[in-house]
Design an enzyme around this catalytic site. Structure first.
Site, mmCIF file in Angstrom:
data_model
loop_
_atom_site.group_PDB
_atom_site.id
_atom_site.type_symbol
_atom_site.label_atom_id
_atom_site.label_comp_id
_atom_site.label_asym_id
_atom_site.label_seq_id
_atom_site.Cartn_x
_atom_site.Cartn_y
_atom_site.Cartn_z
ATOM 1 N N ARG A 68 13.045 -23.796 9.363
ATOM 2 C CA ARG A 68 12.738 -22.419 8.979
ATOM 3 C C ARG A 68 12.596 -22.255 7.463
ATOM 4 N NH1 ARG A 68 16.851 -19.635 10.165
ATOM 5 N NH2 ARG A 68 17.045 -20.184 12.353
ATOM 6 N N TYR A 122 -3.639 0.580 2.937
ATOM 7 C CA TYR A 122 -4.030 -0.065 4.197
ATOM 8 C C TYR A 122 -3.314 0.643 5.353
ATOM 9 C CZ TYR A 122 -4.311 -4.224 7.284
ATOM 10 O OH TYR A 122 -4.534 -5.105 8.304
ATOM 11 N N ASP A 194 0.086 -4.197 -3.247
ATOM 12 C CA ASP A 194 -0.773 -4.973 -2.346
ATOM 13 C C ASP A 194 -2.005 -5.369 -3.147
ATOM 14 O OD1 ASP A 194 -2.658 -5.845 -0.480
ATOM 15 O OD2 ASP A 194 -2.025 -4.424 1.058
ATOM 16 N N LYS A 219 -7.187 -13.194 4.056
ATOM 17 C CA LYS A 219 -8.485 -12.789 3.522
ATOM 18 C C LYS A 219 -9.043 -13.876 2.588
ATOM 19 C CE LYS A 219 -7.481 -9.171 5.927
ATOM 20 N NZ LYS A 219 -6.728 -8.063 5.412
HETATM 21 C C1 LIG Z 1 -5.772 -7.218 5.982
HETATM 22 C C2 LIG Z 1 -4.926 -6.546 4.973
HETATM 23 C C3 LIG Z 1 -3.541 -6.658 5.005
HETATM 24 C C4 LIG Z 1 -2.800 -7.311 6.154
HETATM 25 O O1 LIG Z 1 -3.010 -8.637 6.271
HETATM 26 P P1 LIG Z 1 -2.812 -9.436 7.655
HETATM 27 O O2 LIG Z 1 -2.745 -10.829 7.186
HETATM 28 O O3 LIG Z 1 -4.008 -9.107 8.489
HETATM 29 O O4 LIG Z 1 -1.547 -8.953 8.274
HETATM 30 C C5 LIG Z 1 -2.808 -6.076 4.003
HETATM 31 N N1 LIG Z 1 -3.406 -5.388 3.019
HETATM 32 C C6 LIG Z 1 -4.735 -5.230 2.961
HETATM 33 C C7 LIG Z 1 -5.324 -4.464 1.836
HETATM 34 C C8 LIG Z 1 -5.539 -5.798 3.941
HETATM 35 O O5 LIG Z 1 -6.864 -5.591 3.909
#
Ligand SMILES: *Cc1c(COP(=O)(O)O)cnc(C)c1O
Length: 409
Positions: A68, A122, A194, A219
């Site tokens: 872990r 988001y 974020d 992403k």
């Molecule tokens: C897609 C996204 C997330 C979440 O990511 P996941 O890996 O899909 O959980 C968080 N913040 C933004 C701005 C996003 O576009």
């Protein structure tokens, strides 16, 4: 091979070398024998003898302990991400971007606290405020990201954290991160950001005032639409607390996925540069079209927040939105259905282009949609994630889409 010097080299060089410790890419006899850290599939880690088990090493990356806590594949990715984020002491990996956001918020907040969240966050982040955080006694209040004075006025004695996102999801406004972060810090409020859109290559979030910088690695870092992961990077004040809370939540990422993320990371600067250039060309083309009321793309002069983007960011990416002039939701659907090179799907940052509808009015509570200065009829938006197809082909595809919209509107 000498380990790369991540302090002095340029971005491309750092992306190539980051995380490739010789001890993680070879054996004791032949350190650095292979280019990439192997995929260590390991739940059990073995100790040579009882003395070694009794003196289990400190809880930091780089020490075998139990699955872990990861193994060299995950450590290499965490170390690489730390090297790319100026001001970071370490990086914690999570099974998704959403898990990273929740992991960070559960580190900085306690029952009774107030979280200020940007209104263009988001949507799953907003859902945390309405759901899990509320259930655990944290109150979330949303604020207009373009109103710094309003944000300052919203800070109260119970405000312990703010969640920023720049540009925001769907509507892409860029907020003044340094000003908002300074106002928060002056009142002892922790700044969580974020930073998925720009990544540290385009926006050094910690240097600009964030305490914790989060990315959905799903992403840009993955970049190939085949794996999910998230990260939180922070300086000494929060790094250890993030780590312990993530462990308490049982977060762990698979070595196979970490390996995919490391592979994506090496080409990330190239992909971002290409996608940014292509997105800007498409944004300019859309801006000149009579069917389009507004293009919401931080790299485009005249777009909301472009000046702040130009002041604070080093780069962009392929994700932007545009708003149609009037029309109907069905006409917008006809546009998206007529596209052949754009997949219809919720993610972004992959090598392939995607399109999704944008309807922020239903979810915003503290800011206006349409944006200030826009006509009330101009409210049906489309978000595009520009991939690596040729720009001219994407333009031709959008031309077909707009023709279908014209026929249906
Ligand atoms: C897609 C996204 C997330 C979440 O990511 P996941 O890996 O899909 O959980 C968080 N913040 C933004 C701005 C996003 O576009």
């Amino acid at each position: 091979m000498a380990e790369h010097d991540n302090e002095t080299h340029g971005t491309g060089t750092r992306l190539v070398g980051a995380g490739r410790r010789a001890a993680w890419t070879g054996t004791a006899d032949h350190p650095g024998a292979v280019v990439n850290p192997p995929v260590y599939r390991a739940s059990t880690h073995l100790y040579p003898d009882m003395a070694a088990l009794r003196s289990a090493p400190a809880n930091v990356d780089g020490n075998f302990y139990y699955g872990r806590r990861g193994a060299p594949t995950q450590w290499a990715l965490a170390e690489a991400l730390t090297a790319l984020e100026p001001g970071a002491e370490g990086t914690v990996l999570y099974p998704s971007g959403v898990a990273a956001i929740m992991g960070a918020l559960l580190t900085v907040l306690r029952p009774g606290d107030v979280l200020l969240m940007t209104d263009n966050a988001y949507e799953p982040s907003r859902a945390m405020g309405r759901g899990l955080l509320k259930d655990f006694g944290v109150e979330t209040r949303w604020f207009d990201p373009l109103d710094v004075a309003g944000f300052e006025a919203a800070i109260c004695a119970r405000t312990k954290a703010v969640l920023l996102e720049a540009p925001g999801s769907l509507t892409m406004e860029v907020c003044d991160v340094p000003a908002l972060a300074a106002a928060a810090k002056a009142r002892g409020v922790t700044v969580v950001m974020d930073n998925t859109w720009a990544s540290p290559l385009g926006f050094p979030a910690l240097e600009r005032g964030a305490d914790i910088a989060i990315m959905s690695l799903t992403k840009h870092v993955g970049g190939h639409s085949d794996a999910m992961m998230g990260s939180a990077s922070a300086g000494p004040k929060w790094q250890r607390k993030l780590r312990l809370r993530a462990q308490g939540l049982g977060n762990v990422v698979s070595p196979d996925d970490a390996s995919l993320m490391l592979r994506g990371l090496r080409t990330m600067a190239l992909r971002l540069a290409q996608e940014t250039a292509s997105a800007l060309a498409l944004a300019q083309w859309l801006e000149a079209r009579p069917e389009v009321a507004r293009v919401l793309c931080p790299m485009l002069p005249g777009s909301p927040g472009h000046d702040l983007w130009a002041r604070d960011f080093h780069g962009g990416c392929g994700l932007f939105s545009f708003v149609l002039k009037g029309g109907t939701s069905a006409a917008r659907d006809a546009l998206i259905d007529a596209l052949s090179l754009f997949g219809i799907g919720y993610s972004w940052g992959g090598f392939e282009s995607l399109a999704t509808p944008v309807d922020p009015a239903a979810i915003r509570t503290a800011s206006a949609w349409p944006l200030p200065g826009m006509d009330a009829a101009d409210r049906f938006g489309v978000r595009l994630s520009i991939g690596l197809e040729d720009t001219a082909d994407l333009i031709a595809d959008l031309e077909r889409g707009l023709a279908a919209w014209g026929a249906a509107a």
